[in-house]
Scaffold this active site. Structure first.
Site, short mmCIF file in Angstrom:
data_model
loop_
_atom_site.label_atom_id
_atom_site.label_comp_id
_atom_site.label_asym_id
_atom_site.label_seq_id
_atom_site.Cartn_x
_atom_site.Cartn_y
_atom_site.Cartn_z
NE ARG A 95 -2.22 8.57 -4.21
CZ ARG A 95 -0.92 8.66 -3.94
NH1 ARG A 95 -0.32 7.79 -3.45
NH2 ARG A 95 -0.51 10.12 -3.64
CG LEU A 106 -2.12 -0.94 1.28
CD1 LEU A 106 -2.81 -1.02 2.60
CD2 LEU A 106 -3.16 -1.04 0.24
CG ASP A 107 0.55 4.24 -3.05
OD1 ASP A 107 1.35 3.60 -3.26
OD2 ASP A 107 -0.56 4.79 -3.94
CE LYS A 108 5.92 8.42 4.85
NZ LYS A 108 6.98 9.24 4.83
CB THR A 110 -3.00 3.90 1.04
OG1 THR A 110 -2.87 4.74 -0.22
CG2 THR A 110 -4.26 3.28 0.93
#
Length: 286
Positions: A235, A133-135, A137
């Site tokens: 996104r 997961l993105d930082k 998120t």
């Protein structure tokens, strides 16, 4: 490392060789060592590779240290682990916003992988990243607890057999659900970003379900389900239709506050037990 796995009720009878190669994706070199060392047993009895296995059988595999070399992971803080599900083979965590999934440099020790490594250290286990997961998120994220199950979970992910549902709040009013099918590639001008690139990009599919919209705030709450897992996929897709996620530091023209993207649900069928695992990460920071 020793693993004892009972085959589930709906298991189709096959040979040990077929089980290791086709079902459990054991690498060829490791299969060779299991065979030559006689490190496979069925219901406690030594087994050859042509022996049949069936539902209810307990298959035990004995691995040596050189079969699966263990990576070095700096230990973080186990108190930062928020667990949603755990068994002998996999673990699902609720990742907080602002934390990276894994280190990008050898000396990093404040990522979720580091903290999970600290949690598993007393059990002499090491975590392995299945997806990220993105930082920015938050939410449900899956890790393997041994290298044996890692490629199996990877295949489930690639085959779209791991269901991931995200909750998000976007700018503007979305009245109808939709499916976004736009290829995604790298931004040549900003290495951090991705862009819609229909000529050279990778295929990406995001299903968008509208929950509610608020004309006073000009915001819409939605759910997204991924068919593919491209970097920044949700996104980029939402920004491309004129509805960037609130708080998105890369794709919203006026980001304010946290990125309103949360991995709300993660479902999969357990590769060994056949059970349905359902993890829900309540978005408590919203």
């Amino acid at each position: 490392m020793e693993l004892a796995i009972q085959l589930p009720k709906n298991f189709k009878e096959q040979t040990v060789r077929e089980l290791l190669e086709q079902e459990w994706l054991v690498p060829r070199k490791v299969r060779h060592f299991l065979r030559t060392r006689k490190n496979v047993s069925i219901n406690g009895e030594p087994a050859l590779f042509h022996f049949p296995v069936k539902s209810g059988d307990i298959v035990t595999l004995q691995f040596e240290s050189e079969d699966y070399p263990m990576p070095t992971i700096l230990l973080g803080n186990e108190s930062k682990v928020n667990m949603l599900f755990e068994d002998d083979h996999l673990i699902i965590l609720n990742k907080p916003i602002g934390m990276k999934t894994h280190p990008n440099q050898p000396n990093e020790n404040d990522t979720l992988l580091n903290h999970l490594a600290a949690y598993l250290a007393p059990k002499n286990q090491i975590p392995y990243v299945v997806h990220r997961l993105d930082k920015e998120t938050s939410g449900a994220i899956l890790f393997a607890k041994n290298p044996f199950v890692l490629p199996i979970l990877g295949r489930l992910l690639e085959s779209k057999l791991i269901y991931r549902r995200y909750q998000s709040i976007v700018s503007g009013i979305l009245k109808e659900s939709m499916t976004i099918r736009k290829k995604i590639g790298r931004d040549r001008h900003d290495r951090r970003k991705r862009v819609i690139d229909e000529r050279n990009g990778d295929g990406a599919v995001t299903h968008v379900e509208v929950e509610t919209y608020d004309r006073k705030t000009n915001h819409t709450t939605i759910y997204c389900v991924l068919e593919t897992g491209r970097t920044h996929q949700i996104r980029v897709h939402l920004a491309s239709i004129g509805h960037p996620i609130i708080g998105d530091p890369l794709y919203h023209p006026k980001p304010n506050g946290r990125l309103m993207l949360h991995a709300y649900e993660l479902h999969l069928t357990h590769p060994f037990t056949g059970e349905t695992i359902m993890a829900v990460a309540e978005p408590s920071l919203w």
